[in-house]
Design an enzyme around this catalytic site. Structure first.
Site, PDB file in Angstrom:
ATOM      1  N   LYS A 166       0.870  -1.176   0.000  1.00  0.00           N
ATOM      2  CA  LYS A 166       0.000   0.000   0.000  1.00  0.00           C
ATOM      3  C   LYS A 166       0.905   1.222   0.000  1.00  0.00           C
ATOM      4  CE  LYS A 166      -3.986   1.884   2.259  1.00  0.00           C
ATOM      5  NZ  LYS A 166      -4.887   1.699   3.397  1.00  0.00           N
ATOM      6  N   LYS A 207      -2.076  -1.578  -4.066  1.00  0.00           N
ATOM      7  CA  LYS A 207      -2.957  -0.422  -3.926  1.00  0.00           C
ATOM      8  C   LYS A 207      -2.134   0.860  -3.888  1.00  0.00           C
ATOM      9  CE  LYS A 207      -6.376   1.351  -0.702  1.00  0.00           C
ATOM     10  NZ  LYS A 207      -7.025   1.134   0.575  1.00  0.00           N
TER      11      LYS A 207
HETATM   12  C1  PBG Z   1      -6.893   3.108   5.028  1.00  0.00           C
HETATM   13  C2  PBG Z   1      -7.604   2.923   3.740  1.00  0.00           C
HETATM   14  C3  PBG Z   1      -7.391   3.687   2.584  1.00  0.00           C
HETATM   15  C4  PBG Z   1      -8.263   3.218   1.604  1.00  0.00           C
HETATM   16  C5  PBG Z   1      -8.989   2.169   2.161  1.00  0.00           C
HETATM   17  N1  PBG Z   1      -8.571   1.995   3.476  1.00  0.00           N
HETATM   18  C6  PBG Z   1      -6.375   4.725   2.339  1.00  0.00           C
HETATM   19  C7  PBG Z   1      -6.326   5.892   3.196  1.00  0.00           C
HETATM   20  O1  PBG Z   1      -7.340   6.508   3.528  1.00  0.00           O
HETATM   21  O2  PBG Z   1      -5.204   6.251   3.561  1.00  0.00           O
HETATM   22  C8  PBG Z   1      -8.368   3.799   0.235  1.00  0.00           C
HETATM   23  C9  PBG Z   1      -9.431   3.274  -0.662  1.00  0.00           C
HETATM   24  C10 PBG Z   1      -9.694   4.129  -1.845  1.00  0.00           C
HETATM   25  O3  PBG Z   1      -9.089   5.205  -2.042  1.00  0.00           O
HETATM   26  O4  PBG Z   1     -10.559   3.738  -2.639  1.00  0.00           O
HETATM   27  N2  PBG Z   1      -6.848   1.977   5.850  1.00  0.00           N
END
Ligand code: PBG
Length: 358
Positions: free
Chosen positions: A228, A282
């Protein structure tokens, strides 16, 4: 054609030019350049394009992320994500029923909880009756055939929007891991099929795995957000779950630097050693190189998350008439398959499923 001795392998009397068409001089020139190898031959008709198509997107590739809110009959639009809604559990059940009928294999849930329920440690994750767990139980009961993936992270529950316990300006790793693992057990108890830890704390996969096993959830799988990245593309998501206004600073001390791929490989290897069943990359489209890298290196079920910002860009450009939104949607998802992804988390899932059906 050349042999190892540097001589021409084809005798002069078999010179391929003898068989080249003579009617159009310009064409002969092209064939001298291509050696008669014309890639367009297979592109000339729909049937031959179909015959040689290497990758396909099917409904089996789709995971649908959905946003939950408390209440009854709530269907709140998210300004930056046209076509995406925060749904109360009753509405979500109806939508998930529709998704299951379309053949979508799994959903991933993300809660937007009332601000008054959030605190510095994100303790709501430890409530067996929090929004995520209530939704899992209700959806499992109503739509048992669809897989449920739950987000094991603290950010929806913290008053500062970070994915961990914040103490003296630091996101504390080990304490966060213990809490996320305890939360994951509650998610499994509620009926989650796959736990997806999205917080990037070190050691989380191993601790979650043993917590699940210790509590009799050997059959519950883990999909790690293995790589991530610290990314600008999460913006609309933070609006969707209400962390945008809360977050102070950034997530650079726990997410991966967007510049690094060797580190992404090491991070993924670690998650695999700790027992993850599947890995995820991601964001998605800007990180296709990472998808290919992980698939080739580990051959694990590999997923990509087409995140909120990627979705919003396509929708915004389409709304302006600057691109064909439907084609861009299909092309972007096919690109994940080409890069080696086994599936994609995408807010487009129901629209794609409808399109593939029709
Ligand atoms: C954090 C989380 C994020 C997303 C899902 N869970 C990133 C964040 O806010 O830092 C992003 C999903 C998206 O952008 O569609 N646990």
């Amino acid at each position: 054609m050349r042999t190892g001795t540097g001589e021409t392998a084809v005798p002069a009397e078999l010179d391929m030019n003898r068989f080249a068409p003579t009617k159009a001089a310009g064409t002969r020139t092209v064939d001298e350049v291509t050696g008669s190898r014309r890639l367009r031959r297979m592109r000339k008709a729909a049937w031959s394009r179909r015959l040689v198509q290497e990758n396909h997107l099917t409904v089996d590739d789709l995971i649908w992320p959905i946003f939950l809110v408390d209440g009854k009959n709530v269907r709140e639009p998210i300004a930056a994500m046209p076509g995406v809604f925060r749904m109360s559990i009753d509405v979500a059940i109806r939508e998930v029923e529709r998704a299951a009928k379309l053949g979508i294999p799994a959903i991933a849930t993300f809660p937007n909880v009332d601000l008054s329920l959030r605190d510095v440690t994100g303790s709501l994750i430890l409530d067996p009756d929090n929004l995520t767990n209530r939704a899992t139980r209700a959806i499992k009961a109503a739509v048992p055939e669809i897989g449920i993936i739950t987000d094991a992270a603290l950010d929806p529950f913290t008053s500062h929007g970070h994915d961990g316990v914040l103490r003296d300006g630091i996101i504390v790793n080990d304490e966060t891991v213990e809490q996320v693992a305890a939360g994951a057990v509650l998610q499994a108890a509620a009926g989650a099929d796959i736990i997806a830890p999205s917080d990037m704390m070190d050691g989380r996969i191993g601790v979650i795995r043993s917590a699940l096993d210790d509590n009799g959830f050997q059959d519950v799988a883990i999909m790690s957000y293995a790589t991530k990245f610290d990314s600008a593309f999460y913006g609309p998501y933070r609006d969707a779950i209400g962390t945008a206004g809360l977050l102070k600073g950034d997530k650079k001390t726990y997410y991966i630097n967007a510049a690094n791929s060797a580190e992404a490989l090491r991070e993924t290897e670690q998650d695999i050693l700790e027992g993850t069943d599947m890995v995820m990359v991601k964001p998605g489209l800007p990180y296709l190189d990472i998808v290919r890298l992980l698939k080739d290196a580990f051959a694990l079920p590999t997923f990509a998350y087409q995140v909120s910002g990627e979705y919003s860009m396509i929708q915004a450009a389409a709304a302006n008439g600057w691109i064909d939104g439907e084609r861009a949607m299909m092309e972007s998802l096919l690109a994940f398959k080409r890069a080696g992804a086994d599936g994609i988390l995408t807010y487009f899932a129901p629209a794609v499923a409808e399109k593939l059906k029709g």
